[in-house]
Motif scaffolding. Structure first.
Motif, PDB file in Angstrom:
ATOM      1  N   UNK A   1      41.516  67.367  22.752  1.00 26.89           N
ATOM      2  CA  UNK A   1      40.866  67.403  24.033  1.00 26.89           C
ATOM      3  C   UNK A   1      40.557  66.115  24.722  1.00 26.89           C
ATOM      4  N   UNK A   2      40.192  66.245  25.846  1.00 27.51           N
ATOM      5  CA  UNK A   2      39.786  65.213  26.798  1.00 27.51           C
ATOM      6  C   UNK A   2      40.748  64.194  27.264  1.00 27.51           C
ATOM      7  N   UNK A   3      42.267  64.435  27.018  1.00 24.97           N
ATOM      8  CA  UNK A   3      43.124  63.596  27.156  1.00 24.97           C
ATOM      9  C   UNK A   3      42.934  62.185  26.702  1.00 24.97           C
ATOM     10  N   UNK A   4      42.617  61.849  25.487  1.00 23.85           N
ATOM     11  CA  UNK A   4      42.271  60.598  25.149  1.00 23.85           C
ATOM     12  C   UNK A   4      43.383  59.675  24.525  1.00 23.85           C
ATOM     13  N   UNK A   5      43.022  58.529  24.393  1.00 21.54           N
ATOM     14  CA  UNK A   5      44.070  57.347  23.849  1.00 21.54           C
ATOM     15  C   UNK A   5      44.251  57.349  22.293  1.00 21.54           C
ATOM     16  N   UNK A   6      45.193  57.328  21.929  1.00 19.98           N
ATOM     17  CA  UNK A   6      45.208  57.120  20.487  1.00 19.98           C
ATOM     18  C   UNK A   6      45.691  55.950  19.862  1.00 19.98           C
ATOM     19  N   UNK A   7      44.754  55.452  18.949  1.00 18.54           N
ATOM     20  CA  UNK A   7      45.011  54.259  17.917  1.00 18.54           C
ATOM     21  C   UNK A   7      44.837  54.563  16.644  1.00 18.54           C
ATOM     22  N   UNK A   8      45.553  53.438  15.944  1.00 19.59           N
ATOM     23  CA  UNK A   8      45.201  53.438  14.516  1.00 19.59           C
ATOM     24  C   UNK A   8      43.877  52.925  14.279  1.00 19.59           C
ATOM     25  N   UNK A   9      42.833  53.490  13.560  1.00 19.03           N
ATOM     26  CA  UNK A   9      41.628  53.107  13.054  1.00 19.03           C
ATOM     27  C   UNK A   9      41.798  52.202  11.795  1.00 19.03           C
ATOM     28  N   UNK A  10      42.010  52.913  10.932  1.00 24.77           N
ATOM     29  CA  UNK A  10      42.151  52.248   9.605  1.00 24.77           C
ATOM     30  C   UNK A  10      43.425  52.559   8.767  1.00 24.77           C
ATOM     31  N   UNK A  11      43.658  51.683   7.569  1.00 23.36           N
ATOM     32  CA  UNK A  11      44.858  51.805   6.953  1.00 23.36           C
ATOM     33  C   UNK A  11      46.227  51.377   7.951  1.00 23.36           C
ATOM     34  N   UNK A  12      47.326  51.663   7.174  1.00 22.47           N
ATOM     35  CA  UNK A  12      48.388  51.006   7.828  1.00 22.47           C
ATOM     36  C   UNK A  12      49.500  52.173   7.912  1.00 22.47           C
ATOM     37  N   UNK A  13      50.397  51.916   9.212  1.00 24.03           N
ATOM     38  CA  UNK A  13      51.251  53.074   9.227  1.00 24.03           C
ATOM     39  C   UNK A  13      52.667  52.702   8.012  1.00 24.03           C
ATOM     40  N   UNK A  14      53.376  53.343   7.726  1.00 22.80           N
ATOM     41  CA  UNK A  14      54.647  53.192   6.796  1.00 22.80           C
ATOM     42  C   UNK A  14      55.396  52.126   7.951  1.00 22.80           C
ATOM     43  N   UNK A  15      56.164  51.212   7.285  1.00 21.11           N
ATOM     44  CA  UNK A  15      57.100  50.411   7.948  1.00 21.11           C
ATOM     45  C   UNK A  15      58.170  51.188   8.679  1.00 21.11           C
ATOM     46  N   UNK A  16      58.559  51.155   9.876  1.00 15.02           N
ATOM     47  CA  UNK A  16      59.440  51.898  10.555  1.00 15.02           C
ATOM     48  C   UNK A  16      58.750  53.031  11.525  1.00 15.02           C
ATOM     49  N   UNK A  17      57.335  53.119  11.276  1.00 15.06           N
ATOM     50  CA  UNK A  17      56.852  54.269  12.353  1.00 15.06           C
ATOM     51  C   UNK A  17      55.864  53.469  13.103  1.00 15.06           C
ATOM     52  N   UNK A  18      55.631  54.190  14.418  1.00 13.29           N
ATOM     53  CA  UNK A  18      54.876  53.534  15.471  1.00 13.29           C
ATOM     54  C   UNK A  18      54.038  54.749  15.963  1.00 13.29           C
ATOM     55  N   UNK A  19      52.821  54.402  16.695  1.00  9.04           N
ATOM     56  CA  UNK A  19      51.747  55.308  17.236  1.00  9.04           C
ATOM     57  C   UNK A  19      51.783  54.888  18.567  1.00  9.04           C
ATOM     58  N   UNK A  20      51.963  55.815  19.557  1.00  8.42           N
ATOM     59  CA  UNK A  20      51.860  55.470  20.997  1.00  8.42           C
ATOM     60  C   UNK A  20      50.675  55.830  21.420  1.00  8.42           C
ATOM     61  N   UNK A  21      50.009  55.463  22.507  1.00  3.31           N
ATOM     62  CA  UNK A  21      48.564  55.609  23.165  1.00  3.31           C
ATOM     63  C   UNK A  21      48.649  57.233  23.537  1.00  3.31           C
TER      64      UNK A  21
END
Length: 562
Positions: free
Chosen positions: A342-362
Motif C-alpha cells: 500500500x501507499x505506492x512505496x519504493x522498494x529496496x533491499x534491506x539486508x541480505x543479498x539477492x542471488x546472482x543474476x536477479x535484480x529488484x527495481x524500485x
C-alpha cells in the motif's frame, strides 16, 4: 478550587499572548487498539518543537494526542512517548506511564494516561488541581480527556468524573452525564458527553454557544470533540455537525465532510475529519498551516488529533500484499515476481543479498536469471511517504537436471474392463509427466505425477511414450511402450481350444451326452483315448492336449489360433 475572575482574565491574556488556548485530542483518548501500529505525522505551528516527532514515535504507535504545546504517542508495548514543550514537565513521562497504558490525552501543560487496571496517571502542571486524580478515577475508568485546565474520566458504569479548574462550570458534571455515557471530550472551559441513545450532553462555558447542542446532534451521534470554543459531533451517516465559535470558519463544515467521515477532532480554532479512504480534511484557522494537509496525510491515516495551531495524524506504514515470491528458482531459468504494498512505496533491499543474476527495481519487480545455486535470504524494504516496513524473502536456487527414468516398465498386457495401475518415476527437479507420442488405450489416463491408471474399455494394441519434464523445463522420454488390451476371460478361465472339445466359460462338456464335467469320448482330431489320469494344459497359442499315462505313444499337439 474555584478561581477568581481576575485570575481567569490574567490566564486568558497569557494564553492569547503565547497562543496556548487549548489542547485537544480526537473523538476520544484513543485506546491502544484504535489503529494498526504506525507512525506520527505532524504539521502546522512548530513552536517548542511540537512538530519534532521523535524517532520513538515513528513506528509501532497506536494512539496520538495533540496538546497545547506538546504531543503524546502511545506505543504498541503500552509505553508513552512525549515531545514538544516541557516547561511544566508535561513531556517528562513518569515511570508509571512506561507500561500497561491503554489511552492518552494531552492538555495545556499537563498529560493524562489510562492504565490497564483502570487507574489514571497525571503529570505536568498542577496549578489548578488538574493532576489531583480523585479516588473515583483510580479504578474502573475506560476513557480520559485532558482539557485546558481540567480533566475528565469516563467510568465503566457510564458516569463521568471531573477535576481541576471549574471557573466556568466545566467540572460540574450534570445529572444527565452521570449515567449511560459512552464518550467524553473537554475543551477550553466546556465539556461534552455522548449518551448511549446517540444524544449529546454539554455543560460549562457557553460564550459562543458551544454548549447549545443543535437538534442535529441530539440523535444518531457516534463521536464528539470539544474545541477551544466550538464543538463537533459525528453522525452515524458519516456526516459532521458543528456549533459554537466560528470566527475562523471552524464551525463551517465543508461539503467534503458531510459523508464518509470516521473520526473527528477539534483544535483551538480549526477542525479535523478522517475519511473512510484514509484521507484527512481540515477547516478553520490556517495562520500556521495547521489546516494545510500535507500529501502524506492524504491516504493511509488511521487516527487524528488537533492541538493548538498544529495537527497530528497516525499513519500506517506500507503494508505488503499477501503473496510471497516463489521460494524455488532454477539456475539458467528466468525468474520473475513483483512485490506490492500500500501507499505506492519504493522498494529496496534491506539486508541480505539477492542471488546472482536477479535484480529488484524500485517498483518492486524482482527478476532475472539465476546463475548460481544456493539458499538466499534477504529483506525487501517498502518505503512510503515517510516510513518503511520490511518483508523477509527466502529463495532457494537449484541447478536444473535432466530427468532420469527409474521406473519405466509398465505391464504389457491389460484386460478390458479390469482396473489397471502403474506409476512412472523419474529422478529430477519437480518432475511432471505427460504422454508425448502415441495414444493410451481408451479408459486409461496419465496424471502429472506419473500415475497411469483407469479401466480399459476396448481391446487392441496401443503404443505410447511418456515425457518427464523438470521444474526448469528439461525433458526426457521414456521407452516406447506397447500395451495390449485383451478381452476379459471372465470368472473360471479363458477361451477353450479349437475342435469339438473347445468351449467357452471354462466348463468342459461331453459332446456325446451333453453332460458337463465328464471327459470327452474323442479328443483332438477324433482320436480315441483310454480312461486314466489326465493332465489338462491350457496354453495361449496351443491346442488343448490330454496326456494319458497308459498311451503316451498317442500324444498329439496341434497348433491353435488364440
Amino acid at each position: 478550587m474555584p478561581r477568581t475572575p481576575s485570575r481567569k482574565r490574567s490566564l486568558g491574556r497569557l494564553l492569547a499572548g503565547v497562543g496556548l488556548a487549548v489542547a485537544l485530542t480526537g473523538t476520544m483518548a484513543f485506546p491502544a487498539s484504535a489503529a494498526t501500529p504506525g507512525e506520527v505525522l505532524a504539521w502546522g505551528l512548530n513552536w517548542n518543537g511540537r512538530l519534532d516527532v521523535p524517532a520513538a514515535a515513528m513506528s509501532d504507535v497506536t494512539a496520538i494526542s495533540a496538546g497545547g504545546s506538546h504531543g503524546l504517542a502511545l506505543k504498541a508495548d503500552g509505553s508513552v512517548v512525549a515531545w514538544g514543550g516541557n516547561g511544566n514537565g508535561e513531556s517528562t513521562v513518569p515511570a508509571a506511564a512506561m507500561s500497561d497504558v491503554t489511552a492518552i490525552s494531552a492538555g495545556v501543560f499537563f498529560s493524562l494516561a489510562l492504565k490497564a487496571d483502570g487507574s489514571v496517571i497525571a503529570w505536568g502542571r498542577n496549578a489548578d488541581g488538574q493532576l489531583d486524580v480523585p479516588a473515583a478515577a483510580m479504578s474502573d475508568v475506560t476513557a480520559i480527556w485532558a482539557g485546558s485546565l481540567y480533566s475528565l474520566a469516563l467510568k465503566a458504569d457510564g458516569s463521568v468524573v471531573a477535576w481541576g479548574y471549574n471557573g466556568s462550570g466545566g467540572v460540574t458534571v450534570p445529572v444527565a452525564a452521570m449515567s449511560d455515557v459512552t464518550a467524553i471530550s473537554a475543551g477550553e472551559a466546556h465539556s461534552l458527553a455522548l449518551k448511549t441513545d446517540g444524544s449529546v450532553v454539554a455543560w460549562g462555558q457557553n460564550t459562543y454557544g458551544q454548549i447549545t447542542v443543535p437538534t442535529a446532534a441530539m440523535s444518531d451521534v457516534t463521536a464528539i470533540a470539544a474545541g477551544n470554543f466550538h464543538s463537533l459531533a459525528l453522525k452515524t451517516d458519516g456526516s459532521v455537525v458543528a456549533w459554537g465559535q466560528n470566527t475562523y470558519g471552524e464551525s463551517t463544515v465543508p461539503a467534503a465532510v458531510m459523508s464518509g467521515v470516521t473520526a473527528i477532532s477539534a483544535g483551538n480554532s480549526h477542525s479535523l475529519a478522517l475519511k473512510t479512504d484514509g484521507s484527512v480534511i481540515v477547516w478553520g484557522r490556517n495562520a500556521n498551516a495547521q489546516s494545510a494537509v500535507p500529501a502524506t496525510a492524504m491516504s493511509g491515516v488511521t487516527a487524528i488529533s488537533a492541538g493548538n495551531g498544529y495537527s497530528l495524524a497516525l499513519k500506517n506504514p506500507p503494508a505488503f500484499g499477501e503473496a510471497s515470491p516463489p521460494a524455488l528458482a532454477t539456475v539458467g531459468d528466468s525468474y520473475s515476481y513483483t512485490f506490492t504494498a500500500s501507499e505506492n512505496p519504493t522498494f529496496t533491499i534491506g539486508s541480505g543479498t539477492l542471488p546472482d543474476g536477479l535484480t529488484l527495481l524500485p517498483d518492486g519487480a524482482l527478476s532475472g536469471t539465476p546463475t548460481e545455486e544456493g539458499d538466499f535470504t534477504f529483506t525487501v524494504v517498502a518505503t512510503g511517504s515517510t516510513r518503511a516496513t520490511t518483508e523477509t524473502a527466502p529463495i532457494t536456487i537449484k541447478a536444473d537436471e535432466v530427468p532420469v527414468f527409474v521406473e519405466d516398465s509398465p505391464p504389457a498386457t491389460a484386460s478390458q474392463g479390469v482396473a489397471y495401475n502403474y506409476t512412472f518415476r523419474a529422478v529430477g527437479n519437480s518432475v511432471s509427466y505427460s504422454v508425448t507420442a502415441g495414444d493410451l488405450p481408451a479408459g486409461l489416463t496419465l496424471s502429472p505425477t506419473g500415475v497411469l491408471s483407469g479401466t480399459p474399455t476396448e481391446t487392441g494394441s496401443f503404443s505410447f511414450t511418456v515425457l518427464a519434464t523438470s521444474d526448469g523445463g528439461l525433458t526426457a522420454e521414456s521407452s516406447e511402450h506397447t500395451l495390449r488390451v485383451v478381452a476379459d476371460p471372465g470368472p473360471g478361465g479363458g477361451t477353450g481350444g479349437n475342435g469339438s472339445g473347445g468351449t467357452t466359460g471354462g466348463a468342459t462338456t461331453n459332446p456325446t451326452t451333453g453332460d458337463a464335467g465328464n471327459l470327452p469320448a474323442t479328443g483332438v482330431g477324433g482320436l480315441p483315448w483310454i480312461t486314466g489320469s489326465i493332465l489338462l494344459l491350457l496354453a495361449a497359442g496351443s491346442a488343448l492336449t490330454i496326456l494319458s499315462r497308459k498311451r503316451r505313444d498317442r500324444l498329439t499337439r496341434e497348433p491353435h489360433d488364440a
